[in-house]
Design a protein around this motif. Structure first.
Motif: not given
Length: 195
Positions: A26-49
């Motif tokens: 995560r970039r220091a200037d990011s408007k997002r405060d976390s990558l956890i939601l993206e992580c959850a989507a990646l985990k759910a999408a495996w094996p096409v992610a």
């Protein structure tokens, strides 16, 4: 550095016991405060992610995806048979996202979002993704019929539009196996490769 987005940078790294990996930080200037939601989507999408090894608010460690982009593969396609094979691969991967309830949000333009790794499709960059159904198959078909280099190689794809729109509407309402087969049949028939 592999890439830089609005919220993060992606780095090529080596993880002990795994080997080469991609690390999204995560970039220091990011408007997002976390990558956890993206992580959850990646985990759910495996094996096409990519497979996720570890994630926190600040980083995601995942498989390194190496291979040509779907756009690059589309540029090298020779003829409608190869076009149909590529479309079917991409649509089947997108159908997996629909089945597990991951909305990628960026699949109507596959540049930088879809890669062909061996015989498999890998979607990356789930930064805008959410855990809901949104018809990822519809987005991939929109790319195939409106934005892809396949249109140059296989002009017959334009003939698929009318029959395909009806099949896509039915799939969007009820994303089942039969509805998906109807989409593939509409494309296949337009290309002269009846299923």
């Amino acid at each position: 550095m592999l890439g830089r987005g609005h919220a993060a940078v992606v780095l090529h790294a080596r993880m002990e016991g795994v080997g080469d990996v991609a690390v999204k930080v995560r970039r220091a200037d990011s408007k997002r405060d976390s990558l956890i939601l993206e992580c959850a989507a990646l985990k759910a999408a495996w094996p096409v992610a990519p497979r996720v090894y570890r994630c926190t608010d600040e980083f995601i460690i995942m498989d390194l995806v190496l291979g040509p982009s779907a756009d690059e593969v589309a540029r090298s396609v020779r003829g409608c048979g190869e076009a149909l094979t590529l479309i079917a691969k991409l649509a089947e991967a997108a159908r997996w996202l629909d089945r597990v309830g991951v909305c990628h949000e960026e699949l109507s333009d596959l540049r930088g979002h879809a890669f062909i790794v061996g015989n498999a499709v890998k979607f990356i960059d789930f930064e805008s993704a959410s855990l809901r159904y949104c018809c990822d198959v519809c987005k991939v078909m929109s790319w195939a019929l409106h934005r892809s280099p396949l249109l140059i190689t296989c002009t017959e794809l334009r003939r698929a539009r009318e029959g395909l729109l009806e099949a896509l509407r039915a799939y969007k309402r009820s994303p089942g196996r039969e509805e998906f087969i109807a989409i593939m049949r509409a494309v296949s028939e337009a290309l002269g490769h009846g299923l």
